[in-house]
Design an enzyme around this catalytic site. Structure first.
Site, PDB file in Angstrom:
ATOM      1  N   SER A 140       0.840  -1.191   0.000  1.00 24.68           N
ATOM      2  CA  SER A 140       0.000   0.000   0.000  1.00 24.68           C
ATOM      3  C   SER A 140       0.874   1.239   0.000  1.00 24.68           C
ATOM      4  CB  SER A 140      -0.903   0.014   1.241  1.00 24.68           C
ATOM      5  OG  SER A 140      -1.579   1.260   1.367  1.00 24.68           O
ATOM      6  N   TYR A 154      -1.624  -1.232  10.456  1.00 22.60           N
ATOM      7  CA  TYR A 154      -1.804  -1.366   9.008  1.00 22.60           C
ATOM      8  C   TYR A 154      -0.567  -0.908   8.227  1.00 22.60           C
ATOM      9  CZ  TYR A 154      -3.993  -1.304   4.424  1.00 22.60           C
ATOM     10  OH  TYR A 154      -4.288  -1.552   3.099  1.00 22.60           O
TER      11      TYR A 154
END
Length: 265
Positions: A140, A154
């Site tokens: 990401s 995350y």
């Protein structure tokens, strides 16, 4: 000559589903996995009819110990081997670090870090032996950012996938095994619906920062074929990733803090 076969995790929606279509459109047979069997059944039927390749599914939860071996054993039971691997499965945990019990965090780390690592370790020897392989780890743009409060694990998990991919890329490249980390930014999928952040994110993020899952998957596929260690799809995301590399950590933390304050108004 038998077609290549790709194993794709988290394929019931979003980028994983898009990857299944992209690989099938390039003549690969596909094995898709995820937790929602009904969606997997529909995807497999669509791929067979639309692209004329073999498609199979296995419903499984990567949070459960032993699932990576179970997936590889399933491919072996088909009389096939894994020529390509897309580690896409992932999710976010709402309610923050303290708001979740540790079992939830443990499952999260297993899905986002341990399972991709284990799957790569299971399939890489065969790829090296046959001198062909493709591994895409879906990380990401968040891997370039400081971790944000409420989503504490995350960004670190995605940063791990990015760095792991770089190391594996260097280790495997002399064997015609291509390893890439795909680092998308905001992508139209069910991710923010699951975490309950859809409304806030949509209201505070300009439309030009969003990409479609199909576009992201296509760029990821092309990057893996070109053997690029890192793929940041989309011009705005490329600019942001370059900027974040040179910003001091204190500045990046302040940017994250200011963005969160705007979203919570």
């Amino acid at each position: 000559m038998m077609r290549r076969l790709v194993l794709i995790t988290g394929a019931t929606s979003g980028i994983g589903l898009a990857f299944a279509r992209v690989y099938a459109s390039h003549g690969w047979d596909v094995v898709v996995t995820g937790r929602r069997q009904e969606r997997l059944e529909k995807l497999v039927e669509e791929i067979r009819l639309r692209f004329g390749v073999e498609a199979h599914f296995i419903a499984a939860d990567l949070a459960e110990e032993g699932t990576p071996q179970k997936l590889v054993d399933f491919v072996t039971s088909l009389g096939r081997k894994v020529d390509g691997l897309v580690n896409n499965a992932g999710y976010g945990l709402p309610e923050g670090f303290v708001g979740n019990d540790f079992a939830a965090h443990e499952a999260f780390m297993r899905v986002l870090m341990q399972a991709p690592t284990e799957l790569a370790h299971l399939v890489l020897p065969g790829m090296i032996e046959q001198k062909f392989g493709r591994i895409i780890n879906v990380a990401s743009l968040a891997s370039y950012l400081p971790a944000s409060p409420g989503d504490t694990l995350y960004a670190p998990a995605k940063a791990y996938l990015t760095r792991f991919s770089q190391g594996l890329h260097l280790e495997a490249r002399d064997h015609n095994v291509h390893v890439s980390a795909l680092c998308p930014g905001y992508t139209y999928s069910e991710f923010h619906d699951v975490t309950g952040s859809r409304r806030i994110i949509s209201q505070n993020t300009p439309e030009w920062m969003w990409m479609g899952a199909d576009e992201v998957a296509r760029e990821g596929y092309q990057a893996a074929e070109a053997n690029r260690a890192i793929c940041v799809p989309g011009a705005p995301n490329k600019f942001l990733s370059a900027l974040l590399k040179i910003l001091p950590d204190d500045w990046s933390l302040e940017l994250i803090s200011n963005q969160l304050r705007r979203m919570m108004r």
